[in-house]
Scaffold this active site. Structure first.
Site, PDB file in Angstrom:
ATOM      1  N   ALA A  69     -55.967   1.026 -23.834  1.00 45.29           N
ATOM      2  CA  ALA A  69     -54.919   0.937 -24.856  1.00 45.29           C
ATOM      3  C   ALA A  69     -53.854   1.771 -24.274  1.00 45.29           C
ATOM      4  O   ALA A  69     -53.940   2.614 -23.350  1.00 45.29           O
ATOM      5  CB  ALA A  69     -55.562   1.614 -25.855  1.00 45.29           C
ATOM      6  N   LEU A  71     -50.636   0.464 -23.621  1.00 46.31           N
ATOM      7  CA  LEU A  71     -49.459  -0.238 -22.878  1.00 46.31           C
ATOM      8  C   LEU A  71     -48.917  -1.335 -24.124  1.00 46.31           C
ATOM      9  O   LEU A  71     -47.811  -1.247 -24.255  1.00 46.31           O
ATOM     10  CB  LEU A  71     -50.195  -1.182 -21.756  1.00 46.31           C
ATOM     11  CG  LEU A  71     -48.974  -1.673 -20.890  1.00 46.31           C
ATOM     12  CD1 LEU A  71     -48.293  -0.574 -20.251  1.00 46.31           C
ATOM     13  CD2 LEU A  71     -49.538  -2.444 -19.792  1.00 46.31           C
ATOM     14  N   ASN A 118     -48.099  11.222 -19.893  1.00 43.19           N
ATOM     15  CA  ASN A 118     -47.485  10.789 -21.253  1.00 43.19           C
ATOM     16  C   ASN A 118     -47.900  11.788 -22.381  1.00 43.19           C
ATOM     17  O   ASN A 118     -48.865  12.258 -22.241  1.00 43.19           O
ATOM     18  CB  ASN A 118     -48.052   9.372 -21.288  1.00 43.19           C
ATOM     19  CG  ASN A 118     -49.205   9.197 -22.601  1.00 43.19           C
ATOM     20  OD1 ASN A 118     -48.970   9.425 -23.568  1.00 43.19           O
ATOM     21  ND2 ASN A 118     -50.271   8.944 -21.824  1.00 43.19           N
ATOM     22  N   ARG A 119     -46.867  11.885 -22.945  1.00 42.84           N
ATOM     23  CA  ARG A 119     -47.022  12.428 -24.427  1.00 42.84           C
ATOM     24  C   ARG A 119     -46.486  11.750 -25.668  1.00 42.84           C
ATOM     25  O   ARG A 119     -45.617  12.280 -26.181  1.00 42.84           O
ATOM     26  CB  ARG A 119     -46.591  14.037 -24.469  1.00 42.84           C
ATOM     27  CG  ARG A 119     -45.332  14.287 -23.809  1.00 42.84           C
ATOM     28  CD  ARG A 119     -44.576  15.593 -23.991  1.00 42.84           C
ATOM     29  NE  ARG A 119     -43.161  15.789 -23.699  1.00 42.84           N
ATOM     30  CZ  ARG A 119     -42.893  16.028 -22.187  1.00 42.84           C
ATOM     31  NH1 ARG A 119     -43.792  16.525 -21.171  1.00 42.84           N
ATOM     32  NH2 ARG A 119     -41.418  16.419 -21.993  1.00 42.84           N
ATOM     33  N   GLY A 121     -47.606  10.446 -28.281  1.00 46.79           N
ATOM     34  CA  GLY A 121     -47.875  10.802 -29.645  1.00 46.79           C
ATOM     35  C   GLY A 121     -48.271   9.588 -30.422  1.00 46.79           C
ATOM     36  O   GLY A 121     -47.665   9.718 -31.840  1.00 46.79           O
ATOM     37  N   PHE A 122     -49.002   8.680 -30.171  1.00 45.41           N
ATOM     38  CA  PHE A 122     -49.096   7.619 -30.880  1.00 45.41           C
ATOM     39  C   PHE A 122     -47.903   7.052 -31.720  1.00 45.41           C
ATOM     40  O   PHE A 122     -47.972   6.696 -32.941  1.00 45.41           O
ATOM     41  CB  PHE A 122     -50.302   7.998 -32.082  1.00 45.41           C
ATOM     42  CG  PHE A 122     -51.744   8.097 -31.678  1.00 45.41           C
ATOM     43  CD1 PHE A 122     -52.145   8.106 -30.349  1.00 45.41           C
ATOM     44  CD2 PHE A 122     -52.894   8.834 -32.578  1.00 45.41           C
ATOM     45  CE1 PHE A 122     -53.353   8.090 -30.119  1.00 45.41           C
ATOM     46  CE2 PHE A 122     -53.786   9.180 -32.214  1.00 45.41           C
ATOM     47  CZ  PHE A 122     -54.423   8.794 -30.783  1.00 45.41           C
ATOM     48  N   SER A 183     -56.990  11.370 -27.466  1.00 48.87           N
ATOM     49  CA  SER A 183     -55.718  11.873 -27.105  1.00 48.87           C
ATOM     50  C   SER A 183     -55.308  13.066 -27.101  1.00 48.87           C
ATOM     51  O   SER A 183     -55.566  13.796 -28.092  1.00 48.87           O
ATOM     52  CB  SER A 183     -54.763  10.876 -27.738  1.00 48.87           C
ATOM     53  OG  SER A 183     -53.275  11.174 -27.602  1.00 48.87           O
ATOM     54  N   ASN A 185     -52.491  14.072 -27.258  1.00 45.93           N
ATOM     55  CA  ASN A 185     -50.942  14.407 -27.825  1.00 45.93           C
ATOM     56  C   ASN A 185     -50.736  14.341 -29.159  1.00 45.93           C
ATOM     57  O   ASN A 185     -49.547  14.232 -29.564  1.00 45.93           O
ATOM     58  CB  ASN A 185     -50.038  13.130 -27.116  1.00 45.93           C
ATOM     59  CG  ASN A 185     -50.185  13.161 -25.527  1.00 45.93           C
ATOM     60  OD1 ASN A 185     -50.091  14.057 -24.995  1.00 45.93           O
ATOM     61  ND2 ASN A 185     -50.286  12.039 -24.814  1.00 45.93           N
ATOM     62  N   THR A 186     -51.840  14.172 -29.984  1.00 51.07           N
ATOM     63  CA  THR A 186     -51.652  14.589 -31.422  1.00 51.07           C
ATOM     64  C   THR A 186     -52.320  15.857 -31.572  1.00 51.07           C
ATOM     65  O   THR A 186     -53.435  15.874 -31.532  1.00 51.07           O
ATOM     66  CB  THR A 186     -52.414  13.386 -32.025  1.00 51.07           C
ATOM     67  OG1 THR A 186     -51.664  12.261 -31.700  1.00 51.07           O
ATOM     68  CG2 THR A 186     -52.609  13.843 -33.684  1.00 51.07           C
ATOM     69  N   LYS A 226     -63.874   6.444 -27.873  1.00 51.94           N
ATOM     70  CA  LYS A 226     -63.130   6.946 -26.485  1.00 51.94           C
ATOM     71  C   LYS A 226     -63.130   8.389 -26.548  1.00 51.94           C
ATOM     72  O   LYS A 226     -62.676   9.119 -27.382  1.00 51.94           O
ATOM     73  CB  LYS A 226     -61.883   6.432 -26.522  1.00 51.94           C
ATOM     74  CG  LYS A 226     -61.159   6.506 -25.037  1.00 51.94           C
ATOM     75  CD  LYS A 226     -59.800   5.831 -25.221  1.00 51.94           C
ATOM     76  CE  LYS A 226     -59.392   5.611 -23.847  1.00 51.94           C
ATOM     77  NZ  LYS A 226     -58.068   4.994 -23.765  1.00 51.94           N
ATOM     78  N   ASN A 255     -60.370   8.967 -21.637  1.00 57.09           N
ATOM     79  CA  ASN A 255     -59.124   8.952 -21.917  1.00 57.09           C
ATOM     80  C   ASN A 255     -58.330   9.944 -20.828  1.00 57.09           C
ATOM     81  O   ASN A 255     -59.008  10.244 -19.967  1.00 57.09           O
ATOM     82  CB  ASN A 255     -58.733   9.894 -23.233  1.00 57.09           C
ATOM     83  CG  ASN A 255     -57.489   9.203 -23.912  1.00 57.09           C
ATOM     84  OD1 ASN A 255     -56.409   9.002 -23.355  1.00 57.09           O
ATOM     85  ND2 ASN A 255     -57.677   9.066 -25.415  1.00 57.09           N
TER      86      ASN A 255
END
Length: 365
Positions: A69, A71, A118-119, A121-122, A183, A185-186, A226, A255
Site C-alpha cells: 500500500a 503507491l 515518507n510522512r 499522512g494518509f 503508519s 504519520n497519523t 498491518k 509497515n
C-alpha cells in the site's frame, strides 16, 4: 533497461512526490488507451508457473510478490499494476473522507541507503472516489486488497467507525482488506495496536465484514492487520495474541520504521516512516516471531526491504506466505517482478521444494 537507463534518471531529477504522481497518473491514463495494458503485460508481465501459484484466504495468487500500500492511494491504477507483473496489489491507505495529508515536502529519497522516508499522512480522496475508480476496473487478473485507515480528525475512541465506513463503502470492490493501524504519520494511530483498543477495533471490523457478507449472501472477505516493526518483543507478543483472538485472516509484517540506524544520506534526519533496504532485517525478524508465536496458523504477508529474490525467499522461509514490494520498485523499476519470480523459482529448485507453499516457514522446521 528502459527504466534504469532512461526513466529512473528523469524521475530522480524530479521532486519525489511529483514523480510518484506522474507514474500513477501515467498508469491510470494508459489504461484508457486501447491495447496499452496488453503491451505493458507483454513487456513486464510474469508468466504463470505452478510452483509459484498460491492459494490463501480462499483466493488464488498467480505468484507471491505483490505491491504494498501507499503507491496507489486512490485505486486509480489497479489495471496498470495488474498488467506489469504483480501477483496482487494493495490500494490505499484510504479514509472515509478525503484529506490532504501532511504539508509538503513529505517524501524523501535516500539513494545510498536505497530507502525512502515518507510522512504523507494518509493523503487520499476518500472512499467514494476510490469506489468510483475501482468500479471501472477492466482487468481482474490478480487479487486487489484495500488498505483502510482513519481520518486524522477522528479520535481513537471513534476510530472503529471510520474503519467500518471504509469496509461498508468498498466491500464490493476489494478482494480482501487490510487494517492499517501502524503508519507513524497519523498522530496516535499506533496506539490502536495495543490492548483493549485493538480488541475493540478488530471486533468492530469483523462485525462489519460479516454484515456486508450477509447482505450479499457470500462468505466473508478476508481481513488482515498491518503491524509496525518498532514494537518491543513483549508488545509484539501481546498484539499478535489479540489479533489471533479476533479471528482475522492474517497479518502484514511490517509497515515503515522510525529507526534511523546505519543511514548515510542527509535526508536521514527527516521525520516520517523509513522504507527500503534498512528495514529488511527487522521486518524478517518480526515475521519469524509472528510465525513462531502463531505456530504458522495465521498467514503472514512479508513487507519491508525486499530488493532481491533472496530477500523475498528469506521472508518466505521465515514464515511469510506472500511478500510485498514498494521502495525497490522505485529504485529498480517494473522489470524487478520477473527478476524476483525467476529468482524465487531458482531458490525453490535449489532447496528441493516443488512449490512456494512448501518453503513457507521452512526455517522453523
Amino acid at each position: 533497461m528502459l527504466y534504469s537507463s532512461i526513466l529512473k534518471p528523469i524521475f530522480f531529477r524530479m521532486d519525489p512526490e511529483k514523480a510518484h504522481h506522474l507514474v500513477i497518473d501515467g498508469l491510470a491514463a494508459g489504461g484508457t488507451v486501447p491495447g496499452l495494458n496488453g503491451l505493458m503485460h507483454a513487456m513486464y508481465g510474469v508468466a504463470e508457473s505452478p510452483e509459484l501459484a498460491t492459494e490463501l484466504f480462499g483466493l488464488r495468487f498467480p505468484h507471491p510478490v505483490g505491491l504494498a500500500a501507499g503507491l496507489d492511494k486512490n485505486g486509480k491504477a489497479a489495471d496498470g499494476f495488474s498488467s506489469v507483473g504483480f501477483g496482487f496489489a494493495e490500494v490505499g491507505t484510504v479514509t472515509p473522507k478525503g484529506q490532504a495529508g501532511n504539508e509538503q515536502p513529505r517524501l524523501f529519497r535516500l539513494p545510498p541507503d536505497e530507502a525512502l522516508i515518507n510522512r504523507m499522512g494518509f493523503n487520499n480522496e476518500g472512499t467514494a472516489a476510490m469506489a468510483e475508480k475501482l468500479s471501472r476496473r477492466k482487468i481482474n487478473r490478480i487479487p486487489i486488497a484495500v488498505n483502510i485507515g482513519k481520518n486524522k480528525t477522528t479520535p481513537n475512541e471513534l476510530a472503529h467507525e471510520d474503519y467500518q465506513t471504509c469496509i461498508r463503502d468498498l466491500y464490493t470492490y476489494g478482494d480482501f482488506f487490510v487494517v492499517n493501524i501502524s503508519s507513524p504519520n497519523t498522530p496516535d494511530l499506533r496506539d490502536l495496536q495495543h490492548g483493549e483498543e485493538l480488541r475493540n477495533l478488530l471486533s468492530a471490523v469483523k462485525k462489519e465484514i460479516n454484515t456486508q457478507a450477509a447482505k450479499v449472501g457470500a462468505k466473508a472477505k478476508p481481513v488482515l492487520v498491518k503491524i509496525a516493526p518498532d514494537m518491543t518483543n513483549e508488545q509484539l507478543e501481546l498484539t499478535v495474541a489479540s489479533i489471533m483472538e479476533s479471528g482475522v485472516s492474517g497479518i502484514i509484517a511490517t509497515n515503515t520504521t522510525l529507526s534511523r540506524t546505519g543511514l548515510q544520506h542527509s535526508n536521514a534526519g527527516e521525520a516520517g516512516g523509513l522504507s527500503g533496504k534498512p528495514l529488511r532485517e527487522r521486518s524478517t525478524e518480526v515475521i519469524r516471531a509472528v510465525y513462531r508465536q502463531t505456530g504458522g496458523q495465521l498467514p503472514i504477508i512479508g513487507s519491508g526491504g525486499i530488493f532481491t529474490a533472496q530477500d523475498a525467499y528469506d521472508k518466505i522461509r521465515a514464515g511469510a506466505s506472500l511478500v510485498e514490494i514498494y521502495t525497490a520498485l522505485i529504485y529498480k523499476g517494473p522489470g524487478l517482478l520477473r527478476e524476483l519470480t525467476n529468482g524465487l523459482k531458482e531458490c525453490l529448485r535449489k532447496d528441493g521444494y516443488r512449490n512456494i507453499a512448501e518453503a513457507v516457514g521452512a526455517d522453523h522446521v
